[in-house]
Motif scaffolding. Structure first.
Motif, short mmCIF file in Angstrom:
data_model
loop_
_atom_site.label_atom_id
_atom_site.label_comp_id
_atom_site.label_asym_id
_atom_site.label_seq_id
_atom_site.Cartn_x
_atom_site.Cartn_y
_atom_site.Cartn_z
N ILE A 137 0.84 -1.21 0.00
CA ILE A 137 0.00 0.00 0.00
C ILE A 137 0.87 1.25 0.00
O ILE A 137 0.51 2.28 -0.60
CB ILE A 137 -0.95 -0.01 1.21
CG1 ILE A 137 -1.90 -1.21 1.13
CG2 ILE A 137 -1.77 1.29 1.27
CD1 ILE A 137 -2.81 -1.36 2.33
N GLY A 138 2.03 1.19 0.67
CA GLY A 138 2.96 2.32 0.64
C GLY A 138 3.42 2.64 -0.77
O GLY A 138 3.45 3.81 -1.18
N VAL A 139 3.77 1.59 -1.52
CA VAL A 139 4.17 1.79 -2.92
C VAL A 139 3.01 2.34 -3.73
O VAL A 139 3.18 3.23 -4.57
CB VAL A 139 4.66 0.45 -3.52
CG1 VAL A 139 4.88 0.59 -5.03
CG2 VAL A 139 5.95 0.00 -2.84
N LYS A 140 1.80 1.83 -3.47
CA LYS A 140 0.60 2.32 -4.16
C LYS A 140 0.39 3.81 -3.90
O LYS A 140 0.04 4.58 -4.81
CB LYS A 140 -0.62 1.53 -3.69
CG LYS A 140 -1.92 1.87 -4.41
CD LYS A 140 -3.05 1.01 -3.89
CE LYS A 140 -4.35 1.25 -4.66
NZ LYS A 140 -4.83 2.63 -4.60
N LEU A 141 0.62 4.24 -2.65
CA LEU A 141 0.46 5.65 -2.31
C LEU A 141 1.48 6.53 -3.03
O LEU A 141 1.16 7.62 -3.51
CB LEU A 141 0.60 5.83 -0.79
CG LEU A 141 -0.66 5.60 0.04
CD1 LEU A 141 -0.32 5.60 1.52
CD2 LEU A 141 -1.70 6.68 -0.25
#
Length: 336
Positions: A263-267
């Motif tokens: 999710i961090g990469v997605k953000l």
């Protein structure tokens, strides 16, 4: 505004029913915990389907992705809840009341966090960089802690909790479901009130990673709030249902670290896209697939690892039992 009001009234009604049914302090059975766990999951599913029917497929997908993520992250809270219960020696028949009020406090505090997060996101799109970097850092820390295999043996009270105890004083024993009593003419907290505050305020620490995580899946405050509400309100029953199984989820930290890192990469990708950089964005269906896949894999590998550990323990125990018998036979042989 009408939707918000109706949702909050509906949630309050569900909480009231839950409270009235369990108003008398008692030991929660596996059957009772299982029934209520299923009830809250079914309600969450019905709500998600309602979003699909009366809203959009995207809203429904975002809710389910957020709910599953928050639910999986909330399981990690249960480890700390177990430590808090042990720290304050909470009687078993009072634990369900502690969790109910503690979770309500946590829900109110998270609502404040969500409102603040939504306001910041609406005005500063660059905050996604910070959220993304923080989640990636948290994922790395989770992996480090899992590899170190260090378990917290005791719960440490936070500063807010200590200041409340010093300000009001605490009784030396539990007084049923009373939250305050008179001691030498002074009104003091009971241990029950303290442990409720401990459950509620400690959850704020978990909200620091769970709130940015769900904002990475949806920027709709309504979906963020409802996903958190359904995940938290089923947490009390989950505590009694899988409390004894928590130690068997040995790979949970690895799974959560992968989810938070993803999710961090997605953000970060979303932040770059908002800044005008042409980068691919991760869709909600793909996010939902990754989250569910990671949880299923870590659960299976945890069960396999536990089975192997039990087999090694049984083999070691059998070997230990065989050693005295072998030495007795040798002694008899020497005597002969």
């Amino acid at each position: 505004m009408t939707l918000w009001v109706l949702t909050i009234l509906g949630l309050v009604a569900l909480i009231a029913v839950d409270f009235l049914i369990g108003r008398k302090p008692h030991d929660v059975s596996i059957k009772e915990a299982g029934i209520w766990t299923v009830v809250w999951i079914v309600l969450a599913v019905l709500f998600g389907v309602g979003l699909l029917v009366f809203g959009t497929a995207q809203a429904s997908g975002e809710f389910f992705a957020g709910f599953i993520t928050e639910k999986s992250l909330s399981v990690d809270n249960l480890f700390v809840f177990v430590l808090i219960m042990a720290k304050f020696s909470v009687p078993s028949h009072l634990q369900q009341r502690v969790l109910l009020i503690g979770v309500l406090i946590a829900l109110v505090l998270r609502a404040i966090f969500i409102a603040a997060g939504a306001a910041v996101i609406a005005n500063f799109s660059w905050i996604f960089y910070i959220f993304g970097a923080f989640l990636i850092y948290t994922a790395w820390k989770l992996i480090q802690e899992a590899r170190a295999d260090e378990e917290e043996e005791a719960f440490e009270e936070n500063r807010l909790l200590k200041s409340i105890e010093n300000r009001f004083g605490v009784a030396d024993r539990y007084h049923g479901t009373k939250l305050f009593i008179r001691n030498n003419g002074k009104r003091v907290l009971t241990p029950l009130m303290v442990v409720m505050l401990a459950i509620g305020t400690t959850d704020v620490l978990f909200a620091l990673d769970s709130i940015p995580a769900i904002f990475g899946l949806t920027q709709d405050p309504y979906i963020v709030f409802t996903a958190n509400a359904f995940a938290l309100m089923g947490l009390r029953q989950l505590y009694f249902l899988i409390g004894g199984l928590l130690k068997k989820l040995v790979h949970l930290s690895y799974g959560l670290s992968v989810i938070l890192g993803f999710i961090g990469v997605k953000l970060v990708l979303h932040a770059l896209h908002e800044s005008g950089v042409h980068v691919p964005e991760i869709s909600i269906p793909f996010s939902l697939t990754v989250i569910c896949g990671v949880l299923i894999i870590t659960t299976i590998t945890s069960l396999i690892a536990n089975k192997k550990t039990e087999q090694r323990a049984q083999a070691a125990q059998a070997a230990a039992q065989d050693e005295p018998a072998a030495s007795d036979d040798a002694k008899e042989s020497v005597e002969s």
